[in-house]
Enzyme design. Structure first.
Site, short mmCIF file in Angstrom:
data_model
loop_
_atom_site.label_atom_id
_atom_site.label_comp_id
_atom_site.label_asym_id
_atom_site.label_seq_id
_atom_site.Cartn_x
_atom_site.Cartn_y
_atom_site.Cartn_z
N ASP A 1 -6.89 5.43 -12.69
CA ASP A 1 -7.43 5.19 -11.05
C ASP A 1 -7.75 6.54 -10.68
OD1 ASP A 1 -7.81 2.38 -11.23
OD2 ASP A 1 -6.53 1.97 -9.86
N ASP B 1 4.93 -5.84 -6.77
CA ASP B 1 6.08 -6.04 -7.98
C ASP B 1 6.89 -7.22 -7.33
OD1 ASP B 1 6.83 -4.31 -5.96
OD2 ASP B 1 7.42 -2.72 -7.47
#
Length: 580
Positions: A182, A335
């Site tokens: 990214d 997460d």
């Protein structure tokens, strides 16, 4: 008539028989007396006084007015509010020490059980995979594994993670390395792409993937990576951040747990730090993270088969990810979000502390602050979003709901960051200036001592750093409390995402080119942190008052806190790049 032995009755005065406010050090007059001039002598007597005798009384009366009003406000407004804050903090402290004791005992039991019967799950060694140089059909026991490496402008460390992933021991036709870049820096993107092409020329199945935008940040990159056709053919996915270097046998050690135990969705391994001895701040970070893995993760895995995924150095079952709804970008802790949702679906997690993966700690104070804000704010925000979902879930037991709501979220993600700052940095120093408020010794000494001892037991090699750890954590508690409140209230900064700065090597001077751009002279002002300095001034005032006028004797502790806030307020912590 009199009621006390015939003595003539006297008209009862409305004046109190004793001063309204009494402290251990000073007695104050009623604050309304100067207005009524009730202490003034009769007119005739007052006229008979010499001028020199009447002036001091007027001066004394006028000078006592501010002190009287200050004492009244302190006794009637400040003291009750502070006393309520003290008992609220003591209640939260009791919750925190009970949770720490429970986790400590559970982690010790887990360590003892592991020595007797391993991790409690079936594990069998895998057959040797075919030679990479001479590919052959892989045995059926080797499933397809996807290795995802998300990165963002990771110029300093991109080679480490890509090289380590490409060196994993696994049949070459049963593994895919996926680099999710990214990066917004075109030069960095070109470097990463060239590195992937170089490994591809060595017959490594590696894919270089980019996006048109950074929507969802890391969660968005992982989700997009799973949408590719080749990724959907994989049964398991291992995730490593750009600064993580797994050993070549990582998959051979972790995959047997997933292959032989179909209820396990995640195998989490422990982090190991290559730069922990760079400075005092990195050593303190290592203490905190070692406690996190040894106690929080170990006890959660042993008692509940649940813990928060650490975002890296773990292997997921793809079917568990899909069943749980995939990666979501609603918070900065994607997460933990996935882990909680998978747990509510009945999946089990396993923490394997014997397997360690090299990684890097943030070595600058600014980078560490950003990291802690993201972790703390995201967890509190996730608590806000998922509390009702946990309560209404019908697939897990009440015991697991209690663990998720109370232990995992409420105590550790909400109470802990708020209590540490509120009690030890605000309430205790302020109570030194309010003699009407006394903190019980068990809350002031015994509870923090017990928490420190429990931490020291699991970090015996770092006992000498405990005083620095306490002071550092109390300063960081200010940022964690702000982050936790931001997440709970879902403010505008709740979803701020700043990638943690990495250096890629312990010693920058050994490199041919600098890894970081030199700071401009105007940027040196960014090292001065005004909130820390303001709080240092507050602590200095409280400590000085206690030293000169108070009787609580808290000033030694408060002075140390003031020094810690001052040092960190001027940026004298962590590694520093000299101003130009």
């Amino acid at each position: 008539m009199s009621t006390n032995g015939g003595a003539p009755s006297q008209k009862r005065s409305w004046l109190p028989s004793r001063p309204l406010l009494t402290t251990t050090t000073q007695t104050y007059p009623p604050p309304l007396l100067p207005f009524k001039k009730l202490h003034a002598p009769p007119t005739a007597a007052r006229r008979s006084l010499p001028p020199a005798a009447s002036k001091p009384m007027a001066s004394s009366s006028s000078s006592s007015l501010p002190a009287a009003w200050a004492a009244a406000v302190r006794a009637w407004a400040v003291a009750p509010a502070l006393r309520a804050a003290v008992w609220a903090c003591l209640a939260m402290s009791a919750m925190l020490v009970a949770e720490a004791a429970w986790m400590g005992l559970a982690s010790l039991a887990a360590a003892a059980a592991r020595r007797l019967r391993g991790y409690g799950y079936r594990w069998e060694p895998m057959a040797a995979p075919p030679d990479v140089e001479a590919p052959a059909p892989a045995p059926a026991e080797f499933p397809m594994v996807l290795v995802q490496i998300p990165m963002y402008n990771e110029k300093e460390v991109y080679k480490l993670s890509i090289g380590a992933a490409c060196a994993l021991t696994w049949p070459p036709d049963r593994i895919i390395i996926q680099v999710l870049d990214d990066s917004t820096d075109p030069f960095v993107k070109e470097l990463v792409e060239l590195e992937c092409k170089e490994w591809a020329s060595k017959k490594i199945n590696i894919k270089y993937e980019v996006r048109n935008n950074r929507k969802g940040y890391k969660a968005g990159a992982l989700r997009k990576g799973m949408e590719h056709t080749y990724a959907q053919l994989c049964d398991f996915v291992a995730i490593f951040d750009a600064d993580f270097e797994p050993e070549s046998d990582f998959l051979l050690k972790t995959m047997p747990y997933l292959l032989h135990n179909p209820k396990i969705a995640l195998v989490q391994t422990r982090w190991e730090f290559v730069n922990y001895n760079v400075c005092l701040m990195t050593r303190i970070q290592k203490m905190s993270l070692d406690y996190h893995f040894k106690v929080e993760q170990e006890s959660g895995s042993f008692m509940h088969a649940f813990f928060g995924f650490n975002g890296t150095a773990g292997v997921w079952r793809v079917s568990a990810i899909n069943q749980s709804g995939g990666w979501k970008d609603r918070t900065t802790v994607e997460d933990m979000d996935l882990a909680v949702r998978a747990s509510l679906k009945g999946w089990e997690f396993l923490y394997v502390g014997d397997i360690r993966v090299k990684s890097e700690l943030p070595s600058t104070f600014q980078a560490y602050r950003h990291q802690q804000h993201r972790w703390t704010c995201g967890a509190a925000n996730l608590f806000r979003k998922m509390a009702w979902e946990i309560i209404t879930n019908k697939e897990v037991s009440m015991w697991k709901k209690y663990h998720l709501l109370y232990s995992f979220f409420f105590v550790r993600r909400a109470i802990a960051p708020i209590l540490t700052f509120l009690f030890y940095c605000i309430v205790i120093p302020l109570s030194a200036m309010v003699p009407e408020v006394t903190i019980p010794v068990w809350g002031l000494v015994y509870i923090p001592t017990a928490i420190t001892i429990m931490n020291a037991i699991r970090n015996p090699g770092s006992v000498h750093l405990m005083p620095f750890w306490i002071l550092f954590e109390n300063v960081m508690a200010m940022h964690r409390m702000r982050a936790a409140l931001s997440g709970l209230l879902e403010t505008a900064r709740a979803n701020d995402w700043v990638v943690t700065e990495k250096v890629g090597d312990q010693v920058k001077d050994e490199l041919d080119v600098p890894l970081l751009e030199p700071l401009k002279p105007t940027e040196c002002a960014e090292r001065i942190y005004i909130p820390e300095l303001l709080l240092a001034l507050y602590l200095l005032i409280c400590a000085s008052y206690d030293f000169v006028l108070g009787n609580h004797k808290y000033y030694i502790y408060i002075y140390l806190q003031a020094v810690a806030f001052t040092v960190m307020g001027f940026g004298f912590v962590g590694t520093r790049t000299p101003c130009s």
